[in-house]
Design a protein around this motif. Structure first.
Motif, short mmCIF file in Angstrom:
data_model
loop_
_atom_site.label_atom_id
_atom_site.label_comp_id
_atom_site.label_asym_id
_atom_site.label_seq_id
_atom_site.Cartn_x
_atom_site.Cartn_y
_atom_site.Cartn_z
N TRP A 81 21.82 47.38 95.49
CA TRP A 81 22.08 47.26 94.05
C TRP A 81 21.47 45.99 93.47
O TRP A 81 21.98 45.44 92.51
CB TRP A 81 23.59 47.30 93.79
N TRP A 82 20.37 45.53 94.05
CA TRP A 82 19.78 44.28 93.60
C TRP A 82 19.22 44.36 92.20
O TRP A 82 18.94 43.34 91.57
CB TRP A 82 18.69 43.85 94.57
N ASN A 83 19.01 45.59 91.67
CA ASN A 83 18.46 45.73 90.32
C ASN A 83 19.53 46.03 89.28
O ASN A 83 19.23 46.47 88.17
CB ASN A 83 17.39 46.84 90.29
N THR A 84 20.80 45.81 89.60
CA THR A 84 21.89 46.03 88.67
C THR A 84 22.43 44.70 88.16
O THR A 84 22.00 43.63 88.58
CB THR A 84 23.03 46.83 89.33
N PHE A 85 23.41 44.77 87.26
CA PHE A 85 23.99 43.55 86.70
C PHE A 85 24.73 42.72 87.76
O PHE A 85 24.96 41.53 87.56
CB PHE A 85 24.96 43.91 85.57
N LEU A 86 25.09 43.36 88.88
CA LEU A 86 25.78 42.62 89.94
C LEU A 86 24.89 41.54 90.55
O LEU A 86 25.41 40.62 91.20
CB LEU A 86 26.24 43.58 91.04
N TYR A 87 23.58 41.64 90.34
CA TYR A 87 22.65 40.67 90.90
C TYR A 87 22.36 39.53 89.94
O TYR A 87 21.62 38.61 90.27
CB TYR A 87 21.35 41.37 91.31
N TYR A 88 22.92 39.58 88.72
CA TYR A 88 22.77 38.47 87.80
C TYR A 88 23.47 37.25 88.38
O TYR A 88 24.55 37.36 88.97
CB TYR A 88 23.34 38.80 86.43
#
Length: 338
Positions: A81-88
């Motif tokens: 999930w590196w391209n989701t908001f969790l990676y912000y």
């Protein structure tokens, strides 16, 4: 040289991915098991005191949070999930605060439960005042608050990994974390507080509890010797047996599963070969084994309850049978209506 470092970094990343995949796939099953344990224990039908039940529910909740925060939100985010908001970066920092907080809560609640059972078994005068549901609730809330305060510095350790379109993404430790005396002192303090100190405290409390049980058992056998050469069953010792078995099973599981991490701590912090910090750890596999066993401790408690507590087994069977019972009733009802 740069090409060699790049190849080594790719190999290290691939090893980490292979290492984390089993944990990712098993996290959903572990979450389900912990949720079932929380539901069963919360119903209060396992034949345990309210004080013990309060601790066990808190421990199961902390174990659930370990899997959610450390495995799902941390490792699965890095892999899938590196391209989701969790990676912000702000969200990433919060996750990296939540994960050690959950682990510390799980560890120190195990210590609190061990101390509660030590008081119940070895300190009869203090038992009625300390081993209560109210005291257990106060201890759980206080430990959770202290653990949160202790882990406040973690979000400040990390800086954005990259900045894309003016949006900081990812987290990586600052260089100062490895060289600044303040951060090195915090790292020592954090490692000593979890898991080294809890490990030693649990060992000490279990040793004192075993010593007290052996002395008390010999004394009661000499007093309650049967008149016909037969030993009477001691109802008090029989009532204690359930909580004693549960105590030793939980604390013993913690000691065994955290032992690799504790041994690695001594090697990493004290042995000369580990005093130089570098990007590549020659004992990486040993460290990974410790992490795997450490996270495994978050899912063993339900198995321990099932093995040691007969009423918990009955409740577990009822929970597992409930969907099939519901389907059977629905089928019977449909046939009756036809």
């Amino acid at each position: 040289m740069p090409q060699e470092i790049g190849d080594s970094w790719v190999k290290l990343t691939d090893d980490c991915i292979l290492f984390m995949k089993p944990k990712c796939f098993g996290s959903i099953i572990i979450d389900s098991v912990n949720l079932v344990a929380i539901v069963i224990l919360s119903r209060g039908k396992c034949g345990l005191s309210k004080c013990i039940t309060c601790y066990l529910v808190a421990m199961a909740t902390a174990d659930l949070m370990v899997i959610v925060s450390d495995v799902i939100l941390h490792w699965i985010t890095d892999l899938y999930w590196w391209n989701t908001f969790l990676y912000y970066t702000p969200v990433c920092r919060f996750i990296l605060f939540l994960a050690p907080t959950a682990i510390d809560s799980s560890v120190w609640l195990t210590v609190a439960f061990t101390f509660d059972r030590f008081v119940a078994i070895c300190c009869q005068k203090l038992k009625n005042k300390y081993c209560t549901e109210r005291t257990a609730a106060v201890v759980i809330v206080a430990l959770t608050a202290l653990v949160c305060l202790k882990n406040i510095p973690w979000p400040f350790v990390y800086t954005p990994y990259i900045t894309a379109n003016n949006i900081p993404r990812g987290c990586r430790a600052k260089v100062q974390f490895y060289i600044a005396p303040t951060w090195r002192a915090f790292s020592w303090f954090e490692q000593l507080l979890t898991p080294l100190l809890p490990f030693c405290v649990i060992l000490l409390l279990n040793a004192l509890t075993v010593r007290f049980i052996l002395v008390a058992s010999r004394a009661r056998r000499s007093i309650r010797g049967g008149s016909n050469g037969k030993k009477d069953k001691d109802p008090e010792m029989r009532n204690r047996r359930r909580s004693i078995v549960l105590l030793f099973a939980l604390s013993g599981s913690f000691i065994l599963l955290w032992m690799t991490t504790v041994v690695y701590f001594f090697f990493y912090r004290i042995t000369t070969v580990f005093r130089r910090r570098s990007l590549f750890n020659p004992f990486q596999n040993f460290e990974h084994a410790g992490i795997m066993l450490q996270l495994l401790s978050s899912c063993t408690n339900t198995a321990i309850y099932t093995v040691t507590q007969s009423k918990f087994r009955e409740e577990m069977i009822n929970v597992l049978k409930y969907p099939f019972t519901l389907i059977h009733k629905s089928v019977v009802l449909c046939k009756w209506q036809d």
